[in-house]
Design a protein around this motif. Structure first.
Motif, mmCIF file in Angstrom:
data_model
loop_
_atom_site.group_PDB
_atom_site.id
_atom_site.type_symbol
_atom_site.label_atom_id
_atom_site.label_comp_id
_atom_site.label_asym_id
_atom_site.label_seq_id
_atom_site.Cartn_x
_atom_site.Cartn_y
_atom_site.Cartn_z
ATOM 1 N N PRO A 1 0.834 -1.207 0.000
ATOM 2 C CA PRO A 1 0.000 0.000 0.000
ATOM 3 C C PRO A 1 0.871 1.261 0.000
ATOM 4 O O PRO A 1 1.877 1.336 0.707
ATOM 5 N N ALA A 2 0.487 2.231 -0.796
ATOM 6 C CA ALA A 2 1.282 3.441 -0.996
ATOM 7 C C ALA A 2 1.596 4.166 0.316
ATOM 8 O O ALA A 2 2.703 4.668 0.502
ATOM 9 N N VAL A 3 0.640 4.207 1.231
ATOM 10 C CA VAL A 3 0.845 4.905 2.500
ATOM 11 C C VAL A 3 1.963 4.233 3.299
ATOM 12 O O VAL A 3 2.814 4.908 3.887
ATOM 13 N N ILE A 4 1.988 2.911 3.307
ATOM 14 C CA ILE A 4 3.020 2.174 4.037
ATOM 15 C C ILE A 4 4.378 2.355 3.366
ATOM 16 O O ILE A 4 5.386 2.580 4.035
ATOM 17 N N ALA A 5 4.415 2.276 2.046
ATOM 18 C CA ALA A 5 5.671 2.476 1.314
ATOM 19 C C ALA A 5 6.233 3.872 1.571
ATOM 20 O O ALA A 5 7.440 4.037 1.797
ATOM 21 N N GLN A 6 5.377 4.870 1.572
ATOM 22 C CA GLN A 6 5.806 6.251 1.825
ATOM 23 C C GLN A 6 6.307 6.400 3.256
ATOM 24 O O GLN A 6 7.308 7.057 3.508
ATOM 25 N N LYS B 1 0.732 -9.737 3.805
ATOM 26 C CA LYS B 1 -0.639 -9.299 4.038
ATOM 27 C C LYS B 1 -1.362 -10.485 4.644
ATOM 28 O O LYS B 1 -1.256 -11.606 4.138
ATOM 29 N N GLU B 2 -2.073 -10.237 5.735
ATOM 30 C CA GLU B 2 -2.753 -11.338 6.403
ATOM 31 C C GLU B 2 -4.150 -10.926 6.829
ATOM 32 O O GLU B 2 -4.359 -9.828 7.331
ATOM 33 N N LEU B 3 -5.093 -11.824 6.606
ATOM 34 C CA LEU B 3 -6.451 -11.628 7.092
ATOM 35 C C LEU B 3 -6.546 -12.363 8.424
ATOM 36 O O LEU B 3 -6.422 -13.586 8.477
ATOM 37 N N LYS B 4 -6.709 -11.607 9.500
ATOM 38 C CA LYS B 4 -6.742 -12.188 10.840
ATOM 39 C C LYS B 4 -8.072 -12.903 11.071
ATOM 40 O O LYS B 4 -9.033 -12.716 10.336
ATOM 41 N N GLY C 1 -11.231 -10.989 11.093
ATOM 42 C CA GLY C 1 -11.608 -10.325 9.851
ATOM 43 C C GLY C 1 -10.805 -9.085 9.535
ATOM 44 O O GLY C 1 -10.976 -8.466 8.490
ATOM 45 N N GLU C 2 -9.928 -8.681 10.446
ATOM 46 C CA GLU C 2 -9.091 -7.493 10.248
ATOM 47 C C GLU C 2 -7.927 -7.804 9.309
ATOM 48 O O GLU C 2 -7.310 -8.866 9.403
ATOM 49 N N LEU C 3 -7.618 -6.868 8.446
ATOM 50 C CA LEU C 3 -6.476 -6.988 7.551
ATOM 51 C C LEU C 3 -5.249 -6.419 8.248
ATOM 52 O O LEU C 3 -5.337 -5.402 8.936
ATOM 53 N N GLU C 4 -4.105 -7.084 8.068
ATOM 54 C CA GLU C 4 -2.874 -6.647 8.718
ATOM 55 C C GLU C 4 -1.714 -6.792 7.736
ATOM 56 O O GLU C 4 -1.665 -7.733 6.955
ATOM 57 N N PHE C 5 -0.804 -5.825 7.791
ATOM 58 C CA PHE C 5 0.410 -5.880 6.984
ATOM 59 C C PHE C 5 1.603 -5.989 7.921
ATOM 60 O O PHE C 5 1.768 -5.161 8.818
ATOM 61 N N LEU D 1 7.485 -3.963 11.574
ATOM 62 C CA LEU D 1 6.354 -3.067 11.810
ATOM 63 C C LEU D 1 5.087 -3.779 11.372
ATOM 64 O O LEU D 1 5.101 -4.548 10.406
ATOM 65 N N GLU D 2 3.993 -3.494 12.050
ATOM 66 C CA GLU D 2 2.693 -4.002 11.622
ATOM 67 C C GLU D 2 1.748 -2.829 11.450
ATOM 68 O O GLU D 2 1.761 -1.889 12.248
ATOM 69 N N PHE D 3 0.960 -2.913 10.398
ATOM 70 C CA PHE D 3 -0.027 -1.888 10.075
ATOM 71 C C PHE D 3 -1.383 -2.563 9.929
ATOM 72 O O PHE D 3 -1.472 -3.694 9.468
ATOM 73 N N ASN D 4 -2.450 -1.851 10.277
ATOM 74 C CA ASN D 4 -3.788 -2.402 10.069
ATOM 75 C C ASN D 4 -4.233 -2.141 8.631
ATOM 76 O O ASN D 4 -3.473 -1.579 7.833
#
Length: 144
Positions: A33-38, A54-57, A60-64, A74-77
């Motif tokens: 995702p562009a925001v994470i890359a930036q 990329k993981e679907l918990k 149901g939450e998406l996590e990077f 680092l982990e991002f939602n």
């Protein structure tokens, strides 16, 4: 009877492996995702990107999960908000707010922060190298 239990257990384990394998996917650098890359480009010039998953918990939450050299993770939602920083060699100071850093340096001098979880309510859970777990509220005040 024992054989039936072993067979059922085997099927359950296999199902969990298949589900887990389908829910976690390694991404190519250009697919981050562009925001994470930036964020990585602006804040982590001392670190080199190694891998992104990329993981679907289960909830149901998406996590990077973003892994860098020097052991930084680092982990991002799914909204590309930072939710966790982990590094066994100690987290870079930029991730530790001044109020947390002050409390830790006074009460746990010379002990490194190895993990910070940023919770949805703004609180932060901090793990120290010596195994101590600390909780700070959304204003950076020590809770427990």
């Amino acid at each position: 009877m024992v054989m039936k239990r072993v067979l059922i257990l085997g099927v359950v384990v296999l199902q969990n492996l298949v589900v887990y394998g389908q829910s976690r996917e390694r991404l190519k650098v250009e697919d981050i995702p562009a925001v994470i890359a930036q964020y990585a480009k602006e804040n982590l010039s001392d670190f080199k990107l190694k891998s992104v998953y990329k993981e679907l918990k289960e909830d149901g939450e998406l996590e990077f999960e973003v892994n860098f050299n020097k052991g930084l993770q680092l982990e991002f939602n799914g909204n590309s908000e930072l939710t966790e920083v982990e590094r066994r060699k100690g987290i870079p100071a930029q991730y530790i707010s001044p109020s947390l850093a002050k409390y830790i340096s006074v009460n746990y001098p010379m002990i490194q922060v190895v993990e910070i979880d940023f919770n949805k309510d703004g609180s932060q859970e901090v793990s120290l190298r010596n195994g101590v777990e600390l909780l700070f509220d959304s204003k950076g005040q020590f809770v427990k």
